[in-house]
Structure formats: structure tokens, C-alpha cells
Design a protein around this motif. Structure first.
Motif, PDB file in Angstrom:
ATOM      1  N   LYS A  79       0.836  -1.207   0.000  1.00 61.99           N
ATOM      2  CA  LYS A  79       0.000   0.000   0.000  1.00 61.99           C
ATOM      3  C   LYS A  79       0.867   1.252   0.000  1.00 61.99           C
ATOM      4  O   LYS A  79       0.608   2.208  -0.722  1.00 61.99           O
ATOM      5  CB  LYS A  79      -0.901   0.005   1.246  1.00 61.99           C
ATOM      6  N   ARG A  80       1.892   1.228   0.837  1.00 68.28           N
ATOM      7  CA  ARG A  80       2.806   2.374   0.937  1.00 68.28           C
ATOM      8  C   ARG A  80       3.497   2.617  -0.399  1.00 68.28           C
ATOM      9  O   ARG A  80       3.640   3.747  -0.847  1.00 68.28           O
ATOM     10  CB  ARG A  80       3.862   2.106   2.006  1.00 68.28           C
ATOM     11  N   ARG A  98       2.526   1.637  -3.425  1.00 69.23           N
ATOM     12  CA  ARG A  98       1.581   2.060  -4.463  1.00 69.23           C
ATOM     13  C   ARG A  98       1.063   3.469  -4.235  1.00 69.23           C
ATOM     14  O   ARG A  98       0.538   4.097  -5.142  1.00 69.23           O
ATOM     15  CB  ARG A  98       0.412   1.066  -4.538  1.00 69.23           C
ATOM     16  N   MET A  99       1.210   3.954  -3.005  1.00 62.02           N
ATOM     17  CA  MET A  99       0.815   5.342  -2.715  1.00 62.02           C
ATOM     18  C   MET A  99       1.662   6.321  -3.546  1.00 62.02           C
ATOM     19  O   MET A  99       1.239   7.442  -3.812  1.00 62.02           O
ATOM     20  CB  MET A  99       1.026   5.586  -1.212  1.00 62.02           C
ATOM     21  N   LEU A 132      -9.671   6.373  -2.243  1.00 57.61           N
ATOM     22  CA  LEU A 132      -8.770   5.236  -1.997  1.00 57.61           C
ATOM     23  C   LEU A 132      -7.321   5.693  -1.816  1.00 57.61           C
ATOM     24  O   LEU A 132      -6.559   5.081  -1.093  1.00 57.61           O
ATOM     25  CB  LEU A 132      -8.820   4.248  -3.169  1.00 57.61           C
ATOM     26  N   VAL A 186      -6.754  11.222  -1.079  1.00 59.61           N
ATOM     27  CA  VAL A 186      -6.553  12.549  -1.661  1.00 59.61           C
ATOM     28  C   VAL A 186      -7.899  13.262  -1.706  1.00 59.61           C
ATOM     29  O   VAL A 186      -8.898  12.676  -2.110  1.00 59.61           O
ATOM     30  CB  VAL A 186      -6.025  12.397  -3.113  1.00 59.61           C
ATOM     31  N   SER A 187      -7.934  14.507  -1.260  1.00 61.32           N
ATOM     32  CA  SER A 187      -9.181  15.266  -1.391  1.00 61.32           C
ATOM     33  C   SER A 187      -9.082  16.122  -2.654  1.00 61.32           C
ATOM     34  O   SER A 187      -8.175  16.917  -2.805  1.00 61.32           O
ATOM     35  CB  SER A 187      -9.414  16.126  -0.155  1.00 61.32           C
ATOM     36  N   GLY A 204      -3.248  13.269  -6.605  1.00 62.76           N
ATOM     37  CA  GLY A 204      -2.252  13.345  -5.536  1.00 62.76           C
ATOM     38  C   GLY A 204      -0.846  13.596  -6.044  1.00 62.76           C
ATOM     39  O   GLY A 204       0.106  13.580  -5.265  1.00 62.76           O
ATOM     40  N   ASP A 205      -0.735  13.797  -7.364  1.00 61.95           N
ATOM     41  CA  ASP A 205       0.562  14.120  -7.969  1.00 61.95           C
ATOM     42  C   ASP A 205       1.652  13.120  -7.571  1.00 61.95           C
ATOM     43  O   ASP A 205       2.667  13.493  -6.954  1.00 61.95           O
ATOM     44  CB  ASP A 205       0.963  15.539  -7.528  1.00 61.95           C
ATOM     45  N   GLU A 217      -4.735  17.431  -2.681  1.00 62.51           N
ATOM     46  CA  GLU A 217      -3.832  17.311  -1.543  1.00 62.51           C
ATOM     47  C   GLU A 217      -3.946  15.890  -0.998  1.00 62.51           C
ATOM     48  O   GLU A 217      -4.993  15.279  -1.105  1.00 62.51           O
ATOM     49  CB  GLU A 217      -4.228  18.316  -0.453  1.00 62.51           C
ATOM     50  N   PRO A 218      -2.939  15.290  -0.430  1.00 62.09           N
ATOM     51  CA  PRO A 218      -1.621  15.858  -0.248  1.00 62.09           C
ATOM     52  C   PRO A 218      -0.774  15.730  -1.502  1.00 62.09           C
ATOM     53  O   PRO A 218      -1.063  14.914  -2.366  1.00 62.09           O
ATOM     54  CB  PRO A 218      -1.026  14.987   0.862  1.00 62.09           C
ATOM     55  N   GLY A 219       0.260  16.527  -1.584  1.00 65.10           N
ATOM     56  CA  GLY A 219       1.158  16.453  -2.719  1.00 65.10           C
ATOM     57  C   GLY A 219       2.264  15.473  -2.450  1.00 65.10           C
ATOM     58  O   GLY A 219       2.082  14.489  -1.749  1.00 65.10           O
ATOM     59  N   ARG A 220       3.451  15.740  -2.972  1.00 65.44           N
ATOM     60  CA  ARG A 220       4.514  14.735  -2.895  1.00 65.44           C
ATOM     61  C   ARG A 220       5.085  14.553  -1.489  1.00 65.44           C
ATOM     62  O   ARG A 220       5.721  13.559  -1.220  1.00 65.44           O
ATOM     63  CB  ARG A 220       5.631  15.132  -3.841  1.00 65.44           C
ATOM     64  N   ARG A 245       2.804  11.155   2.278  1.00 65.11           N
ATOM     65  CA  ARG A 245       2.175  10.043   1.560  1.00 65.11           C
ATOM     66  C   ARG A 245       1.871   8.911   2.515  1.00 65.11           C
ATOM     67  O   ARG A 245       2.654   8.008   2.683  1.00 65.11           O
ATOM     68  CB  ARG A 245       3.075   9.559   0.428  1.00 65.11           C
ATOM     69  N   ARG A 246       0.748   9.014   3.170  1.00 59.59           N
ATOM     70  CA  ARG A 246       0.264   7.915   4.015  1.00 59.59           C
ATOM     71  C   ARG A 246      -1.018   7.409   3.391  1.00 59.59           C
ATOM     72  O   ARG A 246      -1.947   8.168   3.170  1.00 59.59           O
ATOM     73  CB  ARG A 246      -0.016   8.409   5.435  1.00 59.59           C
ATOM     74  N   PRO A 247      -1.072   6.126   3.067  1.00 57.79           N
ATOM     75  CA  PRO A 247      -2.313   5.603   2.503  1.00 57.79           C
ATOM     76  C   PRO A 247      -3.419   5.621   3.547  1.00 57.79           C
ATOM     77  O   PRO A 247      -3.128   5.562   4.749  1.00 57.79           O
ATOM     78  CB  PRO A 247      -1.948   4.168   2.109  1.00 57.79           C
ATOM     79  N   PRO A 248      -4.681   5.704   3.115  1.00 51.57           N
ATOM     80  CA  PRO A 248      -5.782   5.655   4.079  1.00 51.57           C
ATOM     81  C   PRO A 248      -5.734   4.350   4.861  1.00 51.57           C
ATOM     82  O   PRO A 248      -5.221   3.348   4.365  1.00 51.57           O
ATOM     83  CB  PRO A 248      -7.027   5.709   3.198  1.00 51.57           C
ATOM     84  N   GLY A 249      -6.280   4.357   6.059  1.00 53.48           N
ATOM     85  CA  GLY A 249      -6.264   3.167   6.902  1.00 53.48           C
ATOM     86  C   GLY A 249      -7.197   2.085   6.400  1.00 53.48           C
ATOM     87  O   GLY A 249      -7.954   2.288   5.450  1.00 53.48           O
ATOM     88  N   PHE A 250      -7.143   0.943   7.071  1.00 58.84           N
ATOM     89  CA  PHE A 250      -7.954  -0.224   6.696  1.00 58.84           C
ATOM     90  C   PHE A 250      -9.444   0.141   6.665  1.00 58.84           C
ATOM     91  O   PHE A 250     -10.121  -0.083   5.662  1.00 58.84           O
ATOM     92  CB  PHE A 250      -7.678  -1.346   7.703  1.00 58.84           C
ATOM     93  N   ASN A 300     -10.544   2.554   3.767  1.00 63.03           N
ATOM     94  CA  ASN A 300     -10.658   1.926   2.444  1.00 63.03           C
ATOM     95  C   ASN A 300     -11.838   0.955   2.373  1.00 63.03           C
ATOM     96  O   ASN A 300     -12.495   0.851   1.339  1.00 63.03           O
ATOM     97  CB  ASN A 300      -9.355   1.200   2.094  1.00 63.03           C
ATOM     98  N   GLN A 316      -4.043   0.242  -6.874  1.00 60.98           N
ATOM     99  CA  GLN A 316      -4.166   1.457  -6.054  1.00 60.98           C
ATOM    100  C   GLN A 316      -3.668   1.131  -4.632  1.00 60.98           C
ATOM    101  O   GLN A 316      -3.487  -0.032  -4.297  1.00 60.98           O
ATOM    102  CB  GLN A 316      -5.636   1.916  -5.996  1.00 60.98           C
ATOM    103  N   PRO A 317      -3.476   2.164  -3.825  1.00 60.74           N
ATOM    104  CA  PRO A 317      -3.029   1.886  -2.441  1.00 60.74           C
ATOM    105  C   PRO A 317      -4.133   1.291  -1.575  1.00 60.74           C
ATOM    106  O   PRO A 317      -4.672   1.928  -0.674  1.00 60.74           O
ATOM    107  CB  PRO A 317      -2.584   3.257  -1.928  1.00 60.74           C
ATOM    108  N   VAL A 318      -4.500   0.078  -1.909  1.00 62.05           N
ATOM    109  CA  VAL A 318      -5.558  -0.622  -1.184  1.00 62.05           C
ATOM    110  C   VAL A 318      -5.155  -2.098  -1.115  1.00 62.05           C
ATOM    111  O   VAL A 318      -4.546  -2.612  -2.043  1.00 62.05           O
ATOM    112  CB  VAL A 318      -6.924  -0.428  -1.911  1.00 62.05           C
ATOM    113  N   SER A 319      -5.462  -2.748   0.005  1.00 62.32           N
ATOM    114  CA  SER A 319      -5.067  -4.154   0.137  1.00 62.32           C
ATOM    115  C   SER A 319      -6.202  -5.066  -0.324  1.00 62.32           C
ATOM    116  O   SER A 319      -7.346  -4.642  -0.460  1.00 62.32           O
ATOM    117  CB  SER A 319      -4.725  -4.458   1.600  1.00 62.32           C
TER     118      SER A 319
END
Lengths: 312, 299
Positions: free
Chosen positions: A69-70, A72-73, A100, A103-104, A144-145, B14-17, B20-25, B28, B118-121
């Protein structure tokens, strides 16, 4: 930014990726080039953590397997063909994937406008053409660029016009500090987007060349195996002959097609995905006629300028 | 044709570069569940099943009520019994097919690998789909039973809200178990058509074959009463039926010797036994589905 070390992937007895090592520093754009079945797409799937593999892959320092996940972020991904939820609205699709990715989205219209889809937010995904779906996939990939963009034969299902537009869209993304890894069998695409080309054969990365002047032309070993030598378009095209036709066709008919073309008075060189045929400006259609008479189907083609033509 | 630049994108979301923390379990799971539920309630199967459930429920209710003179608790008991039998047929079919087509159809149209890129498990996707479909099924049953209750009340027939609530709750529990089985089928099957076909076969086995098998087994193997009761607990449809009867009457006498045995031996713990059985049907197949999904390529 992307580190691939000793990665192998097999499907049963078939070894799709065989001990590939590849380091892609931040901001570099790398093309994966090779025959169908060379392992390009499988390697991309390994990077995305979609398939199990041996070896190690890190993206932005995160292990693609253990911290998928990290990893692929940091990645925006555009597949060859988007198998989207057809009934989903375009704007809703953007918001769903934004959610997912955590990102807003400030403005869906702006997001869609950046890929030329302004005014299409209210449509359903199934109402979009193939080219529009690819643009939607790009818009979603860019949410999210992300610092890394991974593209898998993204123009393969587009027509010539759609291809040109999409490559133009993508070319604005290379050279912006973003890392690009993409698979392609189109010379024009590789030359427009890549800085380095990794040639793959039977699951292995056999050579690396700079993308400048790339044609994909390769020396051919007995039995039709690509061994990775690359020539400039000018050399292949005989300089000033007008253009080079890049004819894409199935592996099994390439040698026969080359023989037919040579019998018809054309030079034909095998590259990773088909044949390169230098032609005079006014004889572009003749190779197609020869191949049609020999009942050889051309899957796709592109017209490449020679080095001389490009210089003008 | 416009071209893109990184800065142009950076300004849009947002957020930009930097961060970068993926959303929690949970985040998602909720995202996937919301999309799945929305997709389900706007689909044709949902409308069809809900309309069929409500229509058949009304028909069953009126026939039952008419047969008992239309008033009194006995009238309502007959109505409930009719609805229980309807639930036994319709709800498992709904849940099994909905679950079976979910992952398999996503895989077939190439959506599953795209989603998992995508950042999803995988666990988040599976659980999100499960909860989304469960929500849609619960909504369908609420609508179906709600329409029945409303029309019955409007026509002056006696309704007992607590019994309806019980029936709704037990139907939902049954649906959760069957949905879980459907999800397992969906994860294992390569194609959506195979998954749905397998789900229909499973429905036939649970609804018809297991009853016949139980009867045949009881006769040919000379099963003891307690063995017969234990075997019937394996089938979630039997559990639902027994629990519905027990909830309505506090007795399983109507089932004969096996029912008498269960009431006398297990008494008040029967609620817990039935709840445990249905909970196992909801949890175990989903755990198996999670294991299969984690090991299997989404392609």
C-alpha cells in the motif's frame, strides 16, 4: 526511485520474468521494449504488487511486497485498457479513486480538464470512447501528484489520432522530476517519452540503450531471436529515403514477411515487435500490398521519419 | 491538445509529494463498501429481487391471512410461517448470486487488477465488497418485508412489529452467511458465469438436496435424534428455519422428536447455538475467501 533486484516470476513452468535487475533514479523515464511475451507487463505487475515474485522491488524506498500500500501510494498507474465500472459516473469514479488514495480533490472539473475531459464529469464511464477512458485513467493516476507513473502499453488500444493526443498529453509529464516506467512497442512513443530503453527478451533485460534515435532495430540471431543491437533510424532507413515503416505483426510471420518484402525490393529489419522497412516517400503503400498478397496480416503500423527527415 | 505538467497536478489535490500515508484499513473498507452498495442498489438484480420479494411476500401474507380469517395471532403466525418459507427460498438465492458475481465479474472485466494497483489491500477490497453487498441485501429485505407489513396493516390485518423485526434480523443473518459463501465462490471461480452457476447449484443443494439427504440419512443410517439435530445445524437454512420457529413460539415441537430434543436438552441456549451457527457461516467462508484472494493473482 524504483529498484528492481533479481526479480523472477514464473507461471507454472513458463518463466515470464527471469532475474531482472533495474535501477530507475528519481526523474528518469524508462521504456520497457520487447516482443509480446518478453515479460514487460509481468514486470510492471510485479512492481505494482499484483503478482507474487521472487527477488526484491522497492518504490520510493518501500518494499512493494511487504508494504504494498505504501509503495503504491507513490505510483500512478495507467493500464493498457481500462476495465472500469461502466455504470459509474466519471466524476464519481474520480472521487472514488481519490478516496482510496487518501486525496481530497479540490475540483473534479479541473482534474478532468487537465486531461481534456472537461464537461464529461456527468457522463457514465461506458459513454466514453477508448481514448477518453485512457485519459480518465491518466487523470486518476495523477491524483495526488504521485512521483512515479507506471504505464502499460497505454496507447495499444487507441487509433492513430488518439495515440498522438495521448502521447502529447504524457510528454508534458516527462522531465518534470517525475519517474516514468512504461512498456511500449511503439518507437514514436519510446522516443517521445523515454530517456532510456530496456530491451527485454524471454523475461530477461538483455540490454539498455539511450532513447535518442531509438528505432528498436535489432540484430536477429538464427531462429528470429532478438539479441539487442540497436541502430539509428538514419542507418536503417538509408538516410533521406523518406520514411521508415514500422510494421507490427505476430512473431510467427515476421521472418516470412521479411523475405517477401526483400523479394519485392525492400530492406526489412526485424525489431522487437515487427519489421522496420525503409521506403521512398512515394512508395509507402507498396509493402502493405506485398504483405496483403502474401496473406500476411499487419496488426498495426507507424511511419517513422528518417534521421535526415527529422533533422529538417 | 493540452499537455500536463507536474505543478499543474500538484495544485489540484492534496496531499502532494511530501506526505504520503495511505488511508487506513477502515477508511478503504468504507470507500469500497459505499461504492459496492451504490452499485448494487442501482442494479437490475436488486430491483428485480426486491420487487419479487415484496410481491411474493404480499401474496403469501394475504393467502395466509385469508386462510385464518385475517385476524388474531394465529393469523399472524401463519403469515410469519409463510414469510419464513419465502425467505428460505429467495434470500439465499439473492445473497449467493450477489456475492458470487462480485469479485469474479471485477476480475473478468479487468477491474480487479486496476483496483488492486491502487493503495488498497486485497483484504480491504474483499471486506468492502462484502459490507457493501450486505448493506444492499439488508435494504432489499427491509423494503420487501416493510412493504408486506405496511400493506397488511393498511388492510386491517394484525401485525406484530417485534416478530417482523425478528424475521428481518434472522433473514439478514442468513443473508450474511450466504453472501459469505457467495464471496468464497467468487474468489475461487475464474469467470463470473461459472461463479453464478456454482452459486445457483449451491442454492439448490442447500434448499432441496440437503433436506432430502437428511431424511434419507435418517432412514438408511438409522441416525439418532441428537445426531439428526446436529446434522441439521450444518445447513444454515435449517438453522434459520429452526431459529425463526423458536423465536416465534419458544418451542420446536412442530419439528417433531428432533425439535423436542433440542428444546429439552438445550433450552434457552438454543438462541446462542443458532446464532453461533449462522455467525460461523458468515465468518468461516469469508476467512477462506481472504486466504484464497491473498494467494491468488487478480488477473
Amino acid at each position: 526511485m524504483i529498484s528492481i533486484r533479481g526479480v523472477s516470476k514464473s507461471f507454472g513452468r513458463f518463466l515470464a520474468v527471469d532475474g531482472v535487475n533495474l535501477e530507475i533514479p528519481e526523474g528518469e523515464s524508462v521504456a520497457l521494449w520487447g516482443l509480446n511475451g518478453a515479460g514487460k507487463t509481468t514486470l510492471i505487475r510485479c512492481v505494482l504488487g499484483l503478482v507474487r515474485y521472487r527477488g526484491a522491488i522497492t518504490v520510493a524506498g518501500w518494499d512493494a511486497r511487504r508494504h504494498g500500500k505504501r509503495a503504491r501510494m507513490h505510483v500512478g498507474y495507467v493500464p493498457q485498457e481500462l476495465g472500469f465500472y461502466d455504470e459509474l459516473g466519471v466524476a464519481r469514479a474520480v472521487l472514488f479513486f481519490a478516496s482510496l488514495k487518501g486525496v481530497s480533490v479540490r475540483s473534479v472539473d479541473d482534474t478532468l480538464g487537465a486531461v481534456g475531459l472537461e464537461g464529461h464529469g456527468g457522463k457514465r464511464v461506458r459513454e466514453l470512447s477508448g481514448g477518453m477512458k485512457q485519459r480518465l485513467a491518466l487523470a486518476i493516476a495523477m491524483l495526488g501528484d504521485p512521483p512515479v507513473l507506471v504505464l502499460d502499453e497505454v496507447t495499444a488500444s487507441l487509433d492513430a489520432c488518439g495515440r498522438r493526443e495521448f502521447v502529447a498529453l504524457l510528454s508534458g509529464l516527462s522531465g518534470t522530476g517525475r519517474t516514468l516506467l512504461f512498456a511500449s512497442h511503439r518507437v514514436e512513443e519510446v522516443r517521445a517519452l523515454a530517456g532510456r530503453v530496456v530491451m527485454m527478451e524471454r523475461g530477461r533485460a538483455v540490454s539498455e540503450v539511450p532513447a535518442a534515435g531509438f528505432t528498436g532495430a535489432a540484430a536477429v540471431a538464427p531462429g528470429g531471436s532478438v539479441v539487442g543491437a540497436v541502430g539509428a533510424v538514419g542507418a536503417v532507413g538509408g538516410g533521406g529515403s523518406g520514411a521508415v515503416l514500422h510494421l507490427m505483426m505476430p512473431l510467427g510471420v515476421r521472418l516470412h514477411a521479411a523475405a517477401q518484402l526483400r523479394a519485392g525490393g525492400f530492406e526489412a529489419t526485424l525489431n522487437g515487435v515487427g519489421l522496420l522497412v525503409p521506403v521512398h516517400r512515394e512508395r509507402k503503400a507498396e509493402p502493405f500490398q506485398i504483405l496483403a498478397e502474401a496473406r500476411i496480416r499487419v496488426e498495426d503500423f507507424e511511419v517513422l521519419p528518417t534521421a535526415g527527415e527529422e533533422a529538417r | 491538445m493540452s499537455t500536463l505538467t507536474g505543478s499543474r497536478w500538484a495544485g489540484m489535490a492534496e496531499p502532494g509529494r511530501g506526505s504520503r500515508r495511505p488511508p487506513g484499513f477502515a477508511g478503504n473498507v468504507v470507500t469500497v463498501a459505499r461504492r459496492e452498495a451504490r452499485d448494487a442498489v442501482t442494479s437490475r438484480w436488486f430491483v428485480l429481487y426486491t420487487a419479487a420479494f415484496a410481491g411474493l411476500g404480499l401474496a403469501v401474507s394475504f393467502v395466509s391471512a385469508a386462510g385464518s380469517g385475517g385476524t388474531g395471532l394465529s393469523g399472524y403466525g401463519r403469515t410469519t410461517a409463510g414469510l419464513v418459507n419465502l425467505v428460505l427460498l429467495v434470500v439465499p438465492l439473492m445473497a449467493l448470486t450477489a456475492g458470487a458475481s462480485s469479485v469474479a465479474s471485477d476480475r473478468e472485466r479487468g477491474m480487479l487488477p486496476y483496483l488492486l494497483a491502487q493503495p488498497v489491500s486485497r483484504g480491504e477490497v474483499l471486506l468492502g465488497k462484502y459490507f457493501g453487498l450486505a448493506l444492499a441485501l439488508a435494504a432489499s429485505m427491509c423494503l420487501g418485508l416493510g412493504v408486506c407489513a405496511a400493506v397488511l396493516a393498511w388492510k386491517g390485518h394484525v401485525t406484530r412489529p417485534a416478530s417482523l423485526a425478528w424475521l428481518l434480523g434472522l433473514s439478514t443473518a442468513l443473508a450474511l452467511g450466504m453472501l459469505s459463501v457467495g464471496m468464497l465462490i467468487s474468489v475461487v471461480a475464474r469467470r463470473a458465469s461459472v461463479a453464478v452457476g456454482t452459486a445457483v447449484f449451491a442454492w439448490l443443494v442447500l434448499v432441496f438436496v440437503s433436506d432430502l439427504g437428511l431424511m434419507a440419512g435418517a432412514i438408511t443410517l438409522r441416525l439418532r435424534i441428537e445426531e439428526l439435530f446436529m446434522l441439521s445445524l450444518i445447513n444454515p437454512l435449517q438453522v434459520f428455519k429452526m431459529w425463526s420457529l423458536y423465536a416465534a413460539d419458544a418451542s420446536l415441537d412442530v419439528l417433531g422428536p428432533a425439535g423436542l430434543y433440542a428444546t429439552e436438552e438445550l433450552g434457552r441456549t438454543l438462541h446462542a447455538v443458532f446464532a453461533g451457527c449462522l455467525a460461523a457461516w458468515a465468518v468461516v467462508p469469508m476467512l477462506a475467501a481472504a486466504v484464497v484472494m491473498s494467494r491468488r493473482s487478480p488477473l
